[in-house]
Design an enzyme around this catalytic site. Structure first.
Site, PDB file in Angstrom:
ATOM      1  N   ASP A   1      -0.409  -0.235  -5.971  1.00  0.00           N
ATOM      2  CA  ASP A   1      -1.704  -0.163  -5.815  1.00  0.00           C
ATOM      3  C   ASP A   1      -2.134   0.631  -7.237  1.00  0.00           C
ATOM      4  O   ASP A   1      -1.323   1.121  -8.148  1.00  0.00           O
ATOM      5  CB  ASP A   1      -2.231   0.549  -4.630  1.00  0.00           C
ATOM      6  CG  ASP A   1      -3.664   0.113  -4.247  1.00  0.00           C
ATOM      7  OD1 ASP A   1      -4.374  -0.629  -5.221  1.00  0.00           O
ATOM      8  OD2 ASP A   1      -3.924   0.133  -3.008  1.00  0.00           O
TER       9      ASP A   1
ATOM     10  N   HIS B   1      -7.615  -1.490   0.922  1.00  0.00           N
ATOM     11  CA  HIS B   1      -6.361  -1.729   0.148  1.00  0.00           C
ATOM     12  C   HIS B   1      -5.072  -2.144   1.075  1.00  0.00           C
ATOM     13  O   HIS B   1      -4.431  -3.176   0.908  1.00  0.00           O
ATOM     14  CB  HIS B   1      -5.795  -0.422  -0.554  1.00  0.00           C
ATOM     15  CG  HIS B   1      -7.086   0.051  -1.486  1.00  0.00           C
ATOM     16  ND1 HIS B   1      -6.709   0.046  -2.759  1.00  0.00           N
ATOM     17  CD2 HIS B   1      -8.180   0.290  -1.486  1.00  0.00           C
ATOM     18  CE1 HIS B   1      -7.607   0.638  -3.515  1.00  0.00           C
ATOM     19  NE2 HIS B   1      -8.811   0.802  -2.838  1.00  0.00           N
TER      20      HIS B   1
END
Length: 456
Positions: free
Chosen positions: A118, A19
């Site tokens: 996210d 990520h």
């Protein structure tokens, strides 16, 4: 707001390398287009980011540390998923979810024009929206997996429209059940990924490119009612440091013939079981091709490579193979002319890296979204999957067969051609996708500014 120069963006990824890396690459792309970017994460993750951020970005990308609440069994060096012992993952997630007040303070101090967040922290866009800061979800996993998940949630019991090629095998039933159970429980306690999608502005950013997975982005747009926009592969370019730090492996690769070597790696956060490790090693030995095999152990676990692999393995393979422990310069290795295939767990970043460098994939998915990503690889002809037995176990014979098919057989010729086509599409498009992303982000900020000023 006549240009992007005056816009500031707070970017807030989850704590995993898969990520952090795409968020960092997106930050670089935005900063090159006159955005001021603040990248927010824990000290442990920012330490690795600092190593990858050159002086060129010192005036446009600023690192902002998010303190996590203190947990006695989670010292600060464990405030990242990289090398984290699996039993500590729930504690890290709990600590992260309790960091909301600290994140709110960062928002108040920076007052960014936009938050890009996210998929695991729905409390972040809530905080931004409460302060009239627009928030955009950036999904770093694949559109195919996200579309499947949204389909199960939005249309429970109905067949996924692409289930002829996108499905779980019978030995992966536990992953499918886990997905369905989580989504069924959404009505009691919202699943973070779903909640993050719901809270995004009119758009959603997703890592990928349309020639590879565009139809799933389109289906996701239909399911969510929000325009899903691909940002491109966002692959980190190999650096000189990568080559310097791993000079021996590059030197070894330089001696190998073109497309003669397979690279074997299962991501920065997955640890193979002893049985899987040995079967893969013996499959590579049996395949009779050159290989680089990366093996990782959790932090604090003292293991010797000689003991982790079959007895006599190193002696038998000799100069044909190299085993690396821990981190490897994946981009540098994949971009090397001697690499002919990538045995991969099919994490999304690894797949896109393989496409960017024109390397076919030999898929060995391990859990959750990876089987679905592996089916996509097979669907588009970018690789093949290693067959497992009826119980889902890896067998050395099947590893050897798959490696030889891609490296030496007719199937290999087909997948190499298809991967080269996809690589050419990435090269042709260049920054086309990113220019579009920048424009839509600017429009999101402009719309919010007009709203504040009373214009509609």
């Amino acid at each position: 707001m006549e240009n992007y120069r005056n816009l500031s963006v707070l970017m807030f990824p989850w704590l995993a390398h898969g990520h952090i890396s795409p968020f960092l690459e997106l930050a670089k792309k935005l900063s090159a287009r006159n955005f001021t970017v603040y990248l927010c994460s824990t000290g442990a993750t920012l330490n690795s980011v600092k190593e990858k951020l050159s002086e060129n970005f010192k005036n446009s990308i600023f690192l902002v540390e998010l303190p996590l609440p203190e947990f006695s069994n989670l010292p600060p060096h464990y405030h990242t998923t990289n090398g984290l012992p699996p039993e500590l993952m729930p504690i890290l997630k709990e600590a992260f979810n309790q960091a909301g007040p600290n994140f709110l303070e960062i928002l108040r101090n920076l007052k960014p024009d936009l938050l890009i967040y996210d998929s695991l922290q729905p409390w972040a866009p809530k905080a931004a929206l409460a302060m009239n800061i627009p928030a955009v979800d950036f999904i770093t996993s694949s559109s195919v997996m996200t579309a499947l998940m949204m389909h199960v949630f939005k249309k429970p019991g109905l067949r996924f429209p692409y289930s002829d090629s996108i499905f779980y095998h019978s030995h992966e039933a536990s992953f499918e059940k886990r997905l369905q159970d989580k989504l069924k429980g959404h009505f009691v306690e919202k699943l973070p990924v779903i909640e993050c999608i719901e809270q995004s502005s009119d758009i959603i950013l997703i890592k990928g490119f349309n020639e590879f997975d565009g139809k799933y982005s389109d289906y996701l747009t239909k399911l969510t009612g929000k325009k899903v926009i691909a940002v491109g592969p966002l692959v980190q370019e190999p650096t000189i440091d990568d080559e310097n730090e791993n000079f021996e492996i590059i030197k070894w690769l330089n001696k190998k013939e073109k497309r003669s070597t397979v690279f074997v790696s299962f991501g920065s956060e997955y640890f193979l079981s002893k049985e899987d490790r040995e079967e893969i090693a013996l499959g590579l030995e049996r395949s009779d091709v050159n290989f680089i095999f990366v093996i990782r152990f959790p932090k604090g676990e003292n293991s010797k490579l000689e003991e982790a692999l079959p007895k006599g393995f190193f002696k038998r393979v000799g100069e044909r193979g190299r085993v690396l422990e821990g981190w490897a310069p994946q981009a540098k290795i994949l971009s090397h002319v001697s690499i002919g295939a990538f045995v991969s767990h099919c994490g999304w970043s690894s797949i896109l890296e393989s496409m960017q460098y024109g390397v076919p994939i030999i898929a060995l998915p391990m859990h959750l979204d990876q089987p679905i990503n592996a089916r996509l690889v097979a669907e588009v002809g970018a690789g093949i999957e290693v067959c497992r037995d009826v119980n889902g176990r890896i067998r050395r014979r099947e590893v050897a067969i798959a490696v030889n098919q891609v490296m030496k057989g007719e199937i290999g010729e087909f997948v190499k051609k298809q991967v080269k086509y996809l690589q050419s599409k990435i090269e042709e498009k260049g920054d086309e996708e990113m220019d579009r992303v920048v424009e839509v982000l600017f429009q999101v900020c402009l719309k919010n500014q007009n709203k504040k000023n009373g214009f509609h």
